[in-house]
Write an enzyme that holds these catalytic residues in place. Sequence first.
Site, PDB file in Angstrom:
ATOM      1  N   HIS A 251       0.866  -1.233   0.188  1.00 15.43           N
ATOM      2  CA  HIS A 251       0.143  -0.045  -0.040  1.00 15.43           C
ATOM      3  C   HIS A 251       0.863   1.392   0.028  1.00 15.43           C
ATOM      4  O   HIS A 251       0.889   2.071  -0.870  1.00 15.43           O
ATOM      5  CB  HIS A 251      -0.963   0.068   1.241  1.00 15.43           C
ATOM      6  CG  HIS A 251      -1.963  -0.904   1.529  1.00 15.43           C
ATOM      7  ND1 HIS A 251      -2.804  -1.356   0.439  1.00 15.43           N
ATOM      8  CD2 HIS A 251      -1.878  -2.071   2.420  1.00 15.43           C
ATOM      9  CE1 HIS A 251      -3.703  -2.296   0.779  1.00 15.43           C
ATOM     10  NE2 HIS A 251      -3.128  -2.722   2.011  1.00 15.43           N
TER      11      HIS A 251
HETATM   12  O1  RIB Z   1      -5.421   0.843   3.977  1.00 13.13           O
HETATM   13  C1  RIB Z   1      -4.280   0.636   3.792  1.00 13.13           C
HETATM   14  C2  RIB Z   1      -3.460   1.721   4.739  1.00 13.13           C
HETATM   15  O2  RIB Z   1      -3.839   1.548   6.040  1.00 13.13           O
HETATM   16  C3  RIB Z   1      -2.036   1.368   4.587  1.00 13.13           C
HETATM   17  O3  RIB Z   1      -1.465   2.909   4.960  1.00 13.13           O
HETATM   18  C4  RIB Z   1      -1.633   0.813   6.045  1.00 13.13           C
HETATM   19  O4  RIB Z   1      -0.373   1.049   6.613  1.00 13.13           O
HETATM   20  C5  RIB Z   1      -2.776   1.223   7.020  1.00 13.13           C
HETATM   21  O5  RIB Z   1      -2.344   2.558   7.516  1.00 13.13           O
END
Ligand code: RIB
Length: 323
Positions: A251
């Site tokens: 992500h």
């Molecule tokens: O949905 C994914 C996000 O949420 C990423 O930034 C992960 O680290 C959590 O913070």
Amino acid sequence: MKRILIDTDIGVDDALAVIFALKSPELHVEAITTVSGNVHVEQCTRNLLITLGCMELKEIPLISQGEEAPLTLPLVTSAHVHGSDGLGGISESLSPDGTRLYPPLEWPLSSMRGPDAIIDLVNRYSGELILVPVGPLTNIAKAMLNNPTAMRGVREIVLMGGVFEIYGNVTTQAEFNIYADPQAAQVVFNFGVPVTMTPLDVTHDVVLTRDRLDAEANQRNTRLIQFLRDSTQACMVYHQGREGVKGLYLHDPLAIGYLLQPDLFDVVDAYVQVETPDNLTRGRTVGNLRAHRADSAPNARVCVGVDADRFLRFFLDRVVDGH
Ligand code: RIB
Ligand code: CA
């Protein structure tokens, strides 16, 4: 060279994003601010120092601890994904001699709290500084509310967050970073500085598997590679249970990747708003991605596609190879 400030709720994928950014000469990480999200902000700051302690850095960014709770709603964390400490449980790991396996870097925190540090850096590099929030947007929103004049000097915001055409990862409607503080997200989307999003729609296309990480590490056992193996293990096991693949979504590294190689992404302009009431659609990012039907003046650029294989190769070259 792009000057950036990373705002993070440093969990497992955040740590990979921080390493990726610090190993990329095209970026100069001026500061890293922490915010509650995956875990409480005090643990996020410890996790950041642990991550930096695994790198041989010639220059340490300014580090500032930020907000411990969303603007109005109670804190929601995602320790079930990232481990109780937010780093797959390794913050308490001990070596055979009883010393910490991953001691935090001994480095002083800025006396400025997150939002104030953000304002200070934006003033210092007005028109140049790019903000890269990869957690809830509480610090960014607080800086905008506290000093809107200064924050107009932000060059761009490139954030990991939101979801449009697939299910969310907190509810079916919402992605965690936006869900955790929807009021803050609405402030950011309505503020008027350029925003680029890497939502779940693209981050779900990029999975780092255990097999791929082991193959890339190729039996090497440097401190950083051991950290990569150990910190990702719990998250990968969680993902295997839910999705059947032992791996994790990259992500937050994808937001850094957009800054480094935007040509790997397909992007559309959209008018994005956030559902803020604490009900079934809390934290949903609503945007018309059908670019041919512009209904309102766009306020964001949304990544809707990514060359996952090329991104993964680039990411691994920077983070794993050569170490
Ligand atoms: O949905 C994914 C996000 O949420 C990423 O930034 C992960 O680290 C959590 O913070
Ligand atoms: Ca994050």
